[in-house]
Design an enzyme around this catalytic site. Structure first.
Site, PDB file in Angstrom:
ATOM      1  N   SER A   6       0.847  -1.191   0.000  1.00  0.00           N
ATOM      2  CA  SER A   6       0.000   0.000   0.000  1.00  0.00           C
ATOM      3  C   SER A   6       0.882   1.241   0.000  1.00  0.00           C
ATOM      4  O   SER A   6       1.662   1.457   0.935  1.00  0.00           O
ATOM      5  CB  SER A   6      -0.887   0.011   1.250  1.00  0.00           C
ATOM      6  OG  SER A   6      -1.465   1.291   1.394  1.00  0.00           O
ATOM      7  N   HIS A  31      -1.230  -1.333  -4.305  1.00  0.00           N
ATOM      8  CA  HIS A  31      -2.500  -0.997  -3.645  1.00  0.00           C
ATOM      9  C   HIS A  31      -2.595   0.514  -3.418  1.00  0.00           C
ATOM     10  O   HIS A  31      -1.701   1.134  -2.844  1.00  0.00           O
ATOM     11  CB  HIS A  31      -2.567  -1.739  -2.309  1.00  0.00           C
ATOM     12  CG  HIS A  31      -3.860  -1.565  -1.571  1.00  0.00           C
ATOM     13  ND1 HIS A  31      -4.976  -2.329  -1.837  1.00  0.00           N
ATOM     14  CD2 HIS A  31      -4.222  -0.709  -0.578  1.00  0.00           C
ATOM     15  CE1 HIS A  31      -5.963  -1.962  -1.026  1.00  0.00           C
ATOM     16  NE2 HIS A  31      -5.536  -0.973  -0.257  1.00  0.00           N
ATOM     17  N   ASP A  33      -4.945   3.625  -1.935  1.00  0.00           N
ATOM     18  CA  ASP A  33      -6.045   3.991  -1.040  1.00  0.00           C
ATOM     19  C   ASP A  33      -6.569   5.374  -1.412  1.00  0.00           C
ATOM     20  O   ASP A  33      -5.960   6.385  -1.057  1.00  0.00           O
ATOM     21  CB  ASP A  33      -5.561   3.998   0.413  1.00  0.00           C
ATOM     22  CG  ASP A  33      -5.217   2.595   0.884  1.00  0.00           C
ATOM     23  OD1 ASP A  33      -6.104   1.732   0.810  1.00  0.00           O
ATOM     24  OD2 ASP A  33      -4.067   2.375   1.293  1.00  0.00           O
ATOM     25  N   MET A  35      -8.947   8.069  -0.652  1.00  0.00           N
ATOM     26  CA  MET A  35      -9.829   8.530   0.440  1.00  0.00           C
ATOM     27  C   MET A  35     -10.357   9.928   0.126  1.00  0.00           C
ATOM     28  O   MET A  35      -9.614  10.766  -0.386  1.00  0.00           O
ATOM     29  CB  MET A  35      -9.043   8.598   1.746  1.00  0.00           C
ATOM     30  CG  MET A  35      -8.352   7.311   2.103  1.00  0.00           C
ATOM     31  SD  MET A  35      -7.585   7.459   3.727  1.00  0.00           S
ATOM     32  CE  MET A  35      -6.502   6.037   3.720  1.00  0.00           C
ATOM     33  N   HIS A  64      -8.470   0.901  -4.051  1.00  0.00           N
ATOM     34  CA  HIS A  64      -9.392   0.736  -2.928  1.00  0.00           C
ATOM     35  C   HIS A  64     -10.058   2.087  -2.679  1.00  0.00           C
ATOM     36  O   HIS A  64      -9.434   2.987  -2.121  1.00  0.00           O
ATOM     37  CB  HIS A  64      -8.555   0.263  -1.712  1.00  0.00           C
ATOM     38  CG  HIS A  64      -9.294   0.183  -0.422  1.00  0.00           C
ATOM     39  ND1 HIS A  64      -8.649  -0.011   0.782  1.00  0.00           N
ATOM     40  CD2 HIS A  64     -10.616   0.267  -0.121  1.00  0.00           C
ATOM     41  CE1 HIS A  64      -9.536  -0.048   1.763  1.00  0.00           C
ATOM     42  NE2 HIS A  64     -10.729   0.134   1.244  1.00  0.00           N
ATOM     43  N   MET A  66     -12.247   4.576  -0.765  1.00  0.00           N
ATOM     44  CA  MET A  66     -12.802   4.797   0.577  1.00  0.00           C
ATOM     45  C   MET A  66     -13.539   6.119   0.494  1.00  0.00           C
ATOM     46  O   MET A  66     -13.063   7.159   0.963  1.00  0.00           O
ATOM     47  CB  MET A  66     -11.681   4.819   1.611  1.00  0.00           C
ATOM     48  CG  MET A  66     -11.251   3.421   2.006  1.00  0.00           C
ATOM     49  SD  MET A  66      -9.769   3.432   2.980  1.00  0.00           S
ATOM     50  CE  MET A  66      -8.607   3.473   1.634  1.00  0.00           C
ATOM     51  N   MET A 135     -11.284  -5.400   5.589  1.00  0.00           N
ATOM     52  CA  MET A 135     -10.474  -4.461   6.366  1.00  0.00           C
ATOM     53  C   MET A 135     -10.167  -5.078   7.728  1.00  0.00           C
ATOM     54  O   MET A 135     -11.075  -5.524   8.431  1.00  0.00           O
ATOM     55  CB  MET A 135     -11.237  -3.146   6.593  1.00  0.00           C
ATOM     56  CG  MET A 135     -11.449  -2.288   5.365  1.00  0.00           C
ATOM     57  SD  MET A 135      -9.935  -1.812   4.535  1.00  0.00           S
ATOM     58  CE  MET A 135      -9.130  -0.815   5.781  1.00  0.00           C
ATOM     59  N   GLY A 140      -8.564   4.569   6.943  1.00  0.00           N
ATOM     60  CA  GLY A 140      -8.145   5.969   7.061  1.00  0.00           C
ATOM     61  C   GLY A 140      -6.649   6.175   7.190  1.00  0.00           C
ATOM     62  O   GLY A 140      -6.123   7.165   6.697  1.00  0.00           O
ATOM     63  N   ASP A 173      -6.523  -6.272   4.427  1.00  0.00           N
ATOM     64  CA  ASP A 173      -5.911  -4.942   4.401  1.00  0.00           C
ATOM     65  C   ASP A 173      -5.913  -4.312   5.791  1.00  0.00           C
ATOM     66  O   ASP A 173      -6.975  -4.005   6.338  1.00  0.00           O
ATOM     67  CB  ASP A 173      -6.719  -4.072   3.417  1.00  0.00           C
ATOM     68  CG  ASP A 173      -6.121  -2.691   3.205  1.00  0.00           C
ATOM     69  OD1 ASP A 173      -5.006  -2.428   3.702  1.00  0.00           O
ATOM     70  OD2 ASP A 173      -6.789  -1.886   2.526  1.00  0.00           O
ATOM     71  N   GLY A 174      -4.715  -4.111   6.341  1.00  0.00           N
ATOM     72  CA  GLY A 174      -4.577  -3.384   7.608  1.00  0.00           C
ATOM     73  C   GLY A 174      -3.825  -4.163   8.662  1.00  0.00           C
ATOM     74  O   GLY A 174      -4.249  -5.231   9.082  1.00  0.00           O
TER      75      GLY A 174
HETATM   76  C1  DX5 Z   1      -6.148   1.822   5.569  1.00  0.00           C
HETATM   77  C2  DX5 Z   1      -5.756   1.406   4.184  1.00  0.00           C
HETATM   78  C3  DX5 Z   1      -4.662   0.414   4.108  1.00  0.00           C
HETATM   79  C4  DX5 Z   1      -3.374   0.839   4.749  1.00  0.00           C
HETATM   80  C5  DX5 Z   1      -2.686  -0.389   5.223  1.00  0.00           C
HETATM   81  O1  DX5 Z   1      -7.241   2.676   5.476  1.00  0.00           O
HETATM   82  O2  DX5 Z   1      -6.860   0.842   3.495  1.00  0.00           O
HETATM   83  O3  DX5 Z   1      -4.419   0.013   2.761  1.00  0.00           O
HETATM   84  O4  DX5 Z   1      -2.527   1.558   3.908  1.00  0.00           O
HETATM   85  O5  DX5 Z   1      -1.555   0.000   5.883  1.00  0.00           O
HETATM   86  P1  DX5 Z   1      -0.837  -0.875   6.979  1.00  0.00           P
HETATM   87  O6  DX5 Z   1      -0.364  -2.141   6.319  1.00  0.00           O
HETATM   88  O7  DX5 Z   1       0.275   0.010   7.409  1.00  0.00           O
HETATM   89  O8  DX5 Z   1      -1.843  -1.164   8.070  1.00  0.00           O
HETATM   90 ZN    ZN Z   2      -6.451  -0.138   1.464  1.00  0.00          ZN
END
Ligand code: DX5
Ligand code: ZN
Length: 212
Positions: A6, A31, A33, A35, A64, A66, A135, A140, A173-174
């Site tokens: 990510s 990946h 994100d 947001m 992804h 969000m 998740m 976030g 993810d996370g």
């Molecule tokens: C969180 C994201 C993730 C995040 C994961 O909102 O969707 O993709 O970047 O990061 P790590 O692996 O650091 O938890």
């Molecule tokens: Zn993500």
């Protein structure tokens, strides 16, 4: 096991180099994100930046969303032609319609579930999906702690997938790292997203290999 670093945890001062680094060191997907500052208490990048990421990446993108107003963001990111485009079930009134639209755009559709959302919420969508993203932190921010109940949900989702659509992939993810990866594999995960664990590692190649 497939691995999707990510870029949320990348050094944005030298993004091109960061993307090339993980692609060369064994990443299967990149990946992203996206947001919107409404669905998530954070704001990241729009299509202009993601198009630059796509140009630097030698591996396919896994976007992804969000976001609120998912149909708008699907159209905004579709021209970048990611491999996967996922949106949150919690924020969509007509998920079946949007899945069809993503597929018509030539992109593999995926749905994301927040930690509190049951896998049963998507049972009747599974036959139309290529991937479900679970998740394992609240969306976030990167660098959060893995929520253990995600493991049980992975197992239950895997059972539903066997019944409804065995080709559908499970992505986690996370808070993913080398400690929880073996249990996630055993529970049925196909793709692991990792931000802090990979980008914060002294040896990124070793970090990616340890997840695989
Ligand atoms: C969180 C994201 C993730 C995040 C994961 O909102 O969707 O993709 O970047 O990061 P790590 O692996 O650091 O938890
Ligand atoms: Zn993500």
């Amino acid at each position: 096991m497939l691995v999707a670093p990510s870029i949320l945890s990348a050094d944005f001062g030298c993004l091109e180099r960061e993307i090339k680094s993980v692609c060369d060191l064994g990443a299967d997907y990149v990946h992203i994100d996206a947001m919107d500052g409404h669905f998530t208490p954070n704001l990241t990048f729009g299509p202009v930046v993601v198009a630059a990421v796509a140009k630097a990446a030698s591996k396919p993108l896994d976007i992804h969303l969000m976001t609120e107003n998912n149909p708008f963001f699907v159209e905004l990111f579709a021209p970048i032609k990611p491999e996967f485009l996922s949106f949150h079930i919690e924020e969509e009134k007509h998920p079946h319609r949007l899945i069809s639209r993503i597929r018509d755009l030539g992109i593999r559709p995926a749905i994301t579930l927040n930690p509190h959302t049951s896998e049963q919420a998507i049972e009747y969508l599974l036959c139309d999906l290529d991937m479900v993203l679970l998740m394992s932190v609240n969306p976030g921010f990167g660098g959060q702690k893995f929520i253990p109940s995600a493991l049980e949900k992975t197992r239950r989702l895997k059972e539903l997938i066997e019944k409804r659509n065995p080709n559908c992939l499970i992505e986690i993810d996370g808070g993913v790292n080398d400690q929880n990866a073996p249990a996630l594999k055993e529970a049925g995960a196909d793709i692991l997203v990792a931000g802090a664990y990979i980008f914060g590692a002294a040896d990124r190649k070793k970090a990616i290999e340890s997840l695989k």
